[in-house]
Write a protein that holds these residues in place. Structure first.
Motif, short mmCIF file in Angstrom:
data_model
loop_
_atom_site.label_atom_id
_atom_site.label_comp_id
_atom_site.label_asym_id
_atom_site.label_seq_id
_atom_site.Cartn_x
_atom_site.Cartn_y
_atom_site.Cartn_z
N ALA A 1 7.84 -35.23 -16.93
CA ALA A 1 6.42 -35.49 -16.70
C ALA A 1 6.10 -36.96 -16.42
N LEU A 2 7.13 -37.80 -16.30
CA LEU A 2 6.91 -39.23 -16.14
C LEU A 2 7.04 -39.64 -14.68
N ASP A 3 6.33 -40.71 -14.30
CA ASP A 3 6.48 -41.20 -12.93
C ASP A 3 7.85 -41.86 -12.78
N THR A 4 8.22 -42.17 -11.54
CA THR A 4 9.58 -42.61 -11.24
C THR A 4 9.95 -43.88 -11.98
N VAL A 5 9.04 -44.84 -12.03
CA VAL A 5 9.34 -46.12 -12.67
C VAL A 5 9.55 -45.93 -14.17
N VAL A 6 8.62 -45.22 -14.82
CA VAL A 6 8.73 -44.99 -16.26
C VAL A 6 9.96 -44.14 -16.58
N GLN A 7 10.26 -43.16 -15.72
CA GLN A 7 11.45 -42.34 -15.91
C GLN A 7 12.69 -43.21 -15.93
N ALA A 8 12.79 -44.15 -15.00
CA ALA A 8 13.95 -45.04 -14.95
C ALA A 8 14.05 -45.88 -16.21
#
Length: 341
Positions: A190-197
């Motif tokens: 459920a996280l955006d790409t930056v936060v996921q990384a």
């Protein structure tokens, strides 16, 4: 890139011959699943929805949904047999030797309590810390998972934090007892790409610093490629392939893995046509004879539809596959389209 643990690292989790039933035992959902996870190792479970990967992880955590049960097999955390634990045994294990992080962290936090209180309370109950000691330790943990100004975050309510911050709070809670194994079930979905990384980097850091074993469930092959040392590919309740991440992604030994890679097309961001896997997986309770992927496989031959289940067999050093034509397809290499039944 994944951080490979030394081969002599001790086994943290050992699952052998796991079989899980649903609908009160009337339907088989997971069959013949066996794997190990070593200290400092990250193992990824991938596959379509309903393939059995989440049920496998929930059996390891002792949180199978109502109507689901482990019918056969064993799962050991170190020297502890998990499938034999009662409620008290699970309570002693979770939060201490075993941690978990799930999708949608807000649903696992009480909105009426500050995150600091929710993190500090288990430290007081399970580790016997005083109120001030638990608060100090909680602030340290919030800082350790990369939250800025952890003293302020300690006093915040869940609704005051972003999804990425809440996931870090949940990770801090999961590792507070210094567990041997962390189970992350779609923890970055459920996280955006930056936060996921950022969260994936955090998990890698915890593995390196603590020797933490990680069992990661994800539908995203790019995430698994980034984090995991080994991959287990699930299809219709079975593991159809496993092996070192780089080898499995570079040269899949099962047509289903190859199909997943075509759909994901890791690194081919310029592709304009959407690839799909034709057909649908068997419904829970359906148990096709032979290879369960045969009806969707472009390489299927008569021997793939035998009246016997297809066993996992070696497919090179440290690799296994449930494909009866693996050798033929491996010889064909990139020219698989020329291989016919």
């Amino acid at each position: 890139m994944p951080l490979s643990p030394p081969e002599q690292a001790p086994e943290v989790l050992a699952v052998e011959g796991l079989r899980i039933t649903v609908n009160g035992g009337r339907t088989e959902a997971v069959r013949d699943v066996s794997f190990t996870v070593r200290a400092g190792e990250s193992v990824g479970l991938v596959g379509e929805s309903g393939s059995g990967k989440t049920l496998t992880c929930r059996s390891v955590l002792g949180v199978l949904p109502p109507g689901c049960a482990v019918a056969e097999g064993t799962a050991r955390l170190g020297d502890t047999e998990l499938t034999a634990l009662d409620r008290r045994g699970w309570e002693r294990l979770r939060g201490q030797r075993l941690g978990a992080v799930f999708q949608d962290p807000a649903s696992y936090l009480n909105p009426s309590l500050t995150v600091g209180r929710q993190l500090a309370e288990p430290l007081r109950v399970r580790q016997g810390l005083s109120r001030s000691e638990a608060r100090e330790r909680a602030v340290q943990l919030l800082g350790a998972v990369g939250l800025h100004q952890p003293e302020e975050v300690f006093h915040r309510y869940p609704f005051e934090l972003s999804g990425g911050m809440l996931q870090r709070v949940l990770i801090a809670t999961a590792v507070a007892g210094d567990p041997e194994l962390l189970v992350a079930d779609e923890a970055t979905t459920a996280l955006d790409t930056v936060v996921q990384a950022e969260v994936l980097d955090l998990l890698a850091q915890l593995r390196a610093e603590r020797g933490l074993a990680l069992l990661l469930v994800s539908h995203d092959l790019a995430v698994v490629a980034e984090v995991c040392d080994r991959i287990l590919v699930f299809y219709a309740g079975e593991v159809v392939e496993d092996g070192p991440t780089e080898q499995v992604l570079a040269a899949p030994a099962h047509p289903y893995t190859e199909a997943l890679l075509r759909v994901a097309s890791i690194g081919d961001w310029g592709r304009r046509e959407l690839a799909v896997i034709p057909g649908r997986p068997p419904e829970a309770g359906e148990a096709p004879t032979g290879c369960r992927f045969a009806d969707r496989c472009e390489y299927a031959a008569p021997q793939c539809r035998s009246d016997q289940p297809v066993p996992l067999r070696p497919a090179g050093e440290g690799r296994r596959t449930r494909c009866v034509r693996a050798d033929d397809l491996a010889l064909a290499g990139t020219g698989r389209e020329e291989v016919t039944a």
